[in-house]
Design a protein around this motif. Structure first.
Motif, mmCIF file in Angstrom:
data_model
loop_
_atom_site.group_PDB
_atom_site.id
_atom_site.type_symbol
_atom_site.label_atom_id
_atom_site.label_comp_id
_atom_site.label_asym_id
_atom_site.label_seq_id
_atom_site.Cartn_x
_atom_site.Cartn_y
_atom_site.Cartn_z
ATOM 1 N N THR A 34 -5.942 7.906 5.765
ATOM 2 C CA THR A 34 -6.157 6.521 5.983
ATOM 3 C C THR A 34 -7.443 6.408 6.972
ATOM 4 O OG1 THR A 34 -4.664 6.261 8.154
ATOM 5 C CG2 THR A 34 -3.637 6.184 6.039
ATOM 6 N N ILE A 35 -8.002 7.469 7.010
ATOM 7 C CA ILE A 35 -9.127 7.171 8.119
ATOM 8 C C ILE A 35 -10.496 7.046 7.440
ATOM 9 C CG2 ILE A 35 -10.598 8.366 9.922
ATOM 10 C CD1 ILE A 35 -8.124 10.105 10.923
ATOM 11 N N LEU A 43 -6.627 6.869 0.996
ATOM 12 C CA LEU A 43 -6.237 5.397 0.919
ATOM 13 C C LEU A 43 -7.463 4.785 1.773
ATOM 14 C CD1 LEU A 43 -2.567 5.534 2.122
ATOM 15 C CD2 LEU A 43 -3.597 5.315 -0.235
ATOM 16 N N LEU A 66 -3.105 6.911 12.663
ATOM 17 C CA LEU A 66 -2.033 6.227 13.016
ATOM 18 C C LEU A 66 -2.329 4.715 13.010
ATOM 19 C CD1 LEU A 66 1.038 6.880 13.135
ATOM 20 C CD2 LEU A 66 0.695 6.245 15.594
ATOM 21 N N GLY A 67 -3.292 4.142 12.051
ATOM 22 C CA GLY A 67 -3.485 2.658 12.198
ATOM 23 C C GLY A 67 -2.267 2.147 11.427
ATOM 24 N N ARG A 68 -2.791 0.750 11.052
ATOM 25 C CA ARG A 68 -1.655 -0.137 10.324
ATOM 26 C C ARG A 68 -1.338 0.398 9.212
ATOM 27 N NH1 ARG A 68 -5.772 -4.475 11.506
ATOM 28 N NH2 ARG A 68 -7.008 -2.878 10.386
ATOM 29 N N VAL A 69 -2.120 1.228 8.296
ATOM 30 C CA VAL A 69 -1.636 1.853 7.118
ATOM 31 C C VAL A 69 -0.852 3.087 7.453
ATOM 32 C CG1 VAL A 69 -2.330 2.665 4.793
ATOM 33 C CG2 VAL A 69 -3.407 0.877 5.724
ATOM 34 N N HIS A 72 -13.497 7.574 7.330
ATOM 35 C CA HIS A 72 -14.618 8.414 7.944
ATOM 36 C C HIS A 72 -14.406 9.833 7.179
ATOM 37 C CE1 HIS A 72 -16.833 6.033 10.858
ATOM 38 N NE2 HIS A 72 -15.692 5.451 11.108
ATOM 39 N N THR A 104 0.627 -1.247 -0.267
ATOM 40 C CA THR A 104 -0.050 -0.097 -0.009
ATOM 41 C C THR A 104 0.932 1.356 0.120
ATOM 42 O OG1 THR A 104 -1.723 -1.277 1.441
ATOM 43 C CG2 THR A 104 -1.887 1.170 1.323
ATOM 44 N N GLY A 106 -7.563 -0.390 -3.195
ATOM 45 C CA GLY A 106 -6.739 -1.598 -3.620
ATOM 46 C C GLY A 106 -5.505 -1.391 -4.119
ATOM 47 N N LEU A 107 -4.467 -1.011 -3.489
ATOM 48 C CA LEU A 107 -3.289 -0.581 -4.346
ATOM 49 C C LEU A 107 -2.184 -2.134 -4.170
ATOM 50 C CD1 LEU A 107 -2.604 2.921 -2.846
ATOM 51 C CD2 LEU A 107 -2.668 2.188 -5.194
ATOM 52 N N ARG A 130 -6.351 10.932 17.153
ATOM 53 C CA ARG A 130 -7.287 11.417 18.102
ATOM 54 C C ARG A 130 -7.014 10.653 19.434
ATOM 55 N NH1 ARG A 130 -12.970 8.524 16.431
ATOM 56 N NH2 ARG A 130 -11.894 6.616 16.443
ATOM 57 N N ARG A 131 -6.121 9.852 19.331
ATOM 58 C CA ARG A 131 -5.817 9.095 20.817
ATOM 59 C C ARG A 131 -4.479 9.661 21.376
ATOM 60 N NH1 ARG A 131 -7.101 3.039 19.182
ATOM 61 N NH2 ARG A 131 -5.702 2.705 20.824
ATOM 62 N N ALA A 139 -7.803 6.059 -3.659
ATOM 63 C CA ALA A 139 -6.742 5.045 -4.410
ATOM 64 C C ALA A 139 -6.830 3.647 -3.492
ATOM 65 C CB ALA A 139 -5.234 5.493 -4.138
ATOM 66 N N SER A 165 -11.017 2.832 2.835
ATOM 67 C CA SER A 165 -11.896 2.108 1.887
ATOM 68 C C SER A 165 -12.879 2.970 1.616
ATOM 69 C CB SER A 165 -12.289 0.869 2.751
ATOM 70 O OG SER A 165 -12.778 1.381 3.907
HETATM 71 P P1 NAP Z 1 -6.626 0.715 11.193
HETATM 72 O O1 NAP Z 1 -5.592 0.211 11.635
HETATM 73 O O2 NAP Z 1 -8.091 0.614 11.825
HETATM 74 O O3 NAP Z 1 -6.316 2.510 11.260
HETATM 75 C C1 NAP Z 1 -7.481 3.434 11.067
HETATM 76 C C2 NAP Z 1 -7.116 4.603 11.652
HETATM 77 O O4 NAP Z 1 -8.357 5.597 11.516
HETATM 78 C C3 NAP Z 1 -6.800 4.670 13.154
HETATM 79 O O5 NAP Z 1 -5.961 5.548 13.569
HETATM 80 C C4 NAP Z 1 -8.206 5.298 13.819
HETATM 81 O O6 NAP Z 1 -7.753 5.745 14.879
HETATM 82 C C5 NAP Z 1 -8.629 6.139 12.878
HETATM 83 N N1 NAP Z 1 -10.033 6.579 12.762
HETATM 84 C C6 NAP Z 1 -10.957 5.502 12.629
HETATM 85 N N2 NAP Z 1 -12.078 6.108 12.688
HETATM 86 C C7 NAP Z 1 -11.719 7.400 13.211
HETATM 87 C C8 NAP Z 1 -12.788 8.620 13.246
HETATM 88 N N3 NAP Z 1 -14.307 8.581 13.286
HETATM 89 N N4 NAP Z 1 -12.073 9.756 13.623
HETATM 90 C C9 NAP Z 1 -10.975 9.916 13.491
HETATM 91 N N5 NAP Z 1 -10.042 8.687 13.449
HETATM 92 C C10 NAP Z 1 -10.641 7.781 13.330
HETATM 93 O O7 NAP Z 1 -7.043 0.722 9.522
HETATM 94 P P2 NAP Z 1 -5.900 0.410 8.589
HETATM 95 O O8 NAP Z 1 -5.503 -1.018 8.275
HETATM 96 O O9 NAP Z 1 -4.809 1.429 8.837
HETATM 97 O O10 NAP Z 1 -6.514 0.818 7.397
HETATM 98 C C11 NAP Z 1 -7.182 2.166 6.955
HETATM 99 C C12 NAP Z 1 -8.088 2.328 5.817
HETATM 100 O O11 NAP Z 1 -7.173 1.998 4.762
HETATM 101 C C13 NAP Z 1 -9.205 1.341 5.734
HETATM 102 O O12 NAP Z 1 -10.118 2.075 5.312
HETATM 103 C C14 NAP Z 1 -8.527 0.191 4.795
HETATM 104 O O13 NAP Z 1 -9.787 -0.407 4.311
HETATM 105 C C15 NAP Z 1 -7.927 0.960 3.784
HETATM 106 N N6 NAP Z 1 -6.920 0.449 3.053
HETATM 107 C C16 NAP Z 1 -6.708 0.774 1.818
HETATM 108 C C17 NAP Z 1 -5.676 0.341 1.214
HETATM 109 C C18 NAP Z 1 -5.524 0.728 -0.276
HETATM 110 O O14 NAP Z 1 -5.093 0.290 -1.166
HETATM 111 N N7 NAP Z 1 -5.894 2.089 -0.580
HETATM 112 C C19 NAP Z 1 -4.970 -0.760 1.495
HETATM 113 C C20 NAP Z 1 -5.262 -1.421 3.024
HETATM 114 C C21 NAP Z 1 -6.102 -0.516 3.750
HETATM 115 P P3 NAP Z 1 -8.516 5.350 16.353
HETATM 116 O O15 NAP Z 1 -7.593 4.127 16.735
HETATM 117 O O16 NAP Z 1 -8.503 6.413 17.449
HETATM 118 O O17 NAP Z 1 -10.099 4.901 16.033
#
Ligand code: NAP
Length: 298
Positions: A219-220, A242, A162-165, A222, A136, A266-267, A185-186, A264, A244
């Protein structure tokens, strides 16, 4: 080894070829549905039409990453055949039959409930999400290079989440020499961003923090990059979303303001289908082995 296990692989893209390869190596019996245009032959794998499958003999069903669409149709890149996964099919499977996909949707959730079968969403797993963040990030770098006329090095980048992505993206852009700030936010995320040597800010301050950026990577999943946030960005800012679908950006307003904003999705499957397929294949091999082992022990 998966000797004696019958797995139905229904549809999918190039990533699924890695799954087929891996499970063939492990000696599983594979029925491939939606692969009639695939030239490659895999020993131990049989291409069949969905109506030819004896579901009463199927131990596991592997769907493509998105699962199905909301009508139950499975995407089949290697076939023109229209393939649907129905309740009738699942009810014919043995009770232990597990269904695997990357993510779920309303149709699949309802189907699994009514057929009472176990559904594993591989992308909910931390290991898969972290491995997947690698391609990604590479795809994100590609998009940024394609859509800017300045280097990443020295540019001012805001990463949201600051999640996994988010963590992988922030680290990689910083390593390329960008000046990276990360919005979360945390308080533990703010602490981690500080520990990573990056500039942290609370998402409540987003409007203030985007006034001097060149690139915004969201990456959020929302709506965070709102019209009011976009209105504070410099006109040359590139937004790469990025998250979903439908992303977290007000794309309508960005277009109106003349700010380039790209969703973007499904990278991994686009920039590195082989690696993305291997990530899924490796975890599936572990899960199927554990399942087989558990049933043998019973
Ligand atoms: P994740 O680990 O769950 O991280 C999501 C982040 O968003 C966390 O930092 C979370 O913070 C924050 N967040 C969620 N809801 C929020 C809100 N209402 N307000 C503020 N912050 C919020 O997810 P991830 O694995 O990093 O994936 C992130 C996104 O990328 C997902 O939608 C996933 O499907 C997508 N993705 C896209 C690709 C691509 O190719 N484009 C590849 C992989 C993943 P908190 O911990 O505070 O909730």
């Amino acid at each position: 080894m998966l000797t004696g296990m019958h797995v139905a692989i229904i549809g999918g893209d190039a990533r699924q070829l890695e799954v087929i390869r891996k499970l063939t190596e492990l000696d599983a019996k594979l029925s491939l549905i939606g692969f009639d245009q695939l030239d490659h032959g895999f020993t131990g794998a049989t291409k069949v039409q969905i109506n030819e499958v004896d579901f009463s003999d199927v131990d596991a069903i592997i769907l493509p990453v998105p699962g199905t669409n909301l009508e139950g149709q499975v995407d089949t890149v290697f076939s023109n055949e229209k393939v649907f996964l129905t309740e009738e099919m699942l009810l014919k499977t043995p009770k232990h039959c597990t269904i695997y996909s990357g993510i779920s949707n309303r149709y699949l959730d309802q189907l699994m409930k009514s057929a009472n079968r176990k559904h594993v969403q591989l992308f909910e797993r931390d290991d898969v999400a972290i491995y997947n963040s690698i391609p990604t990030v590479e795809g994100t770098i590609m998009i940024v290079i394609q859509h800017t006329d300045f280097t990443i090095h020295g540019s001012r980048v805001a990463v949201l989440g600051l999640g996994r992505v988010g963590m992988s993206v922030a680290r990689a852009f910083a390593a390329l020499g960008a000046k990276v700030k990360v919005g979360a936010r945390r308080s533990e995320h703010i602490a981690r961003i500080t520990e990573m040597g990056l500039y942290p800010f609370h998402l409540n301050d987003l409007e203030k923090e985007v006034t001097d950026i060149d690139i915004c990577i969201n990456t959020i999943p929302h709506m965070v990059v709102t019209a009011s946030v976009i209105s504070k960005m410099p006109a040359h800012t590139l937004i790469v979303d990025l998250a979903s679908k439908p992303g977290g950006t007000d794309f309508r307003y960005a277009e109106k303001r003349g700010i380039k904003a790209l969703l973007a999705p499904g990278l991994p499957g686009i920039v590195a289908p082989k690696t993305a397929g291997r990530i899924v294949a490796n975890v599936l091999a572990q899960l199927l082995s554990a399942d087989l082992h558990m049933r043998k022990e019973k």
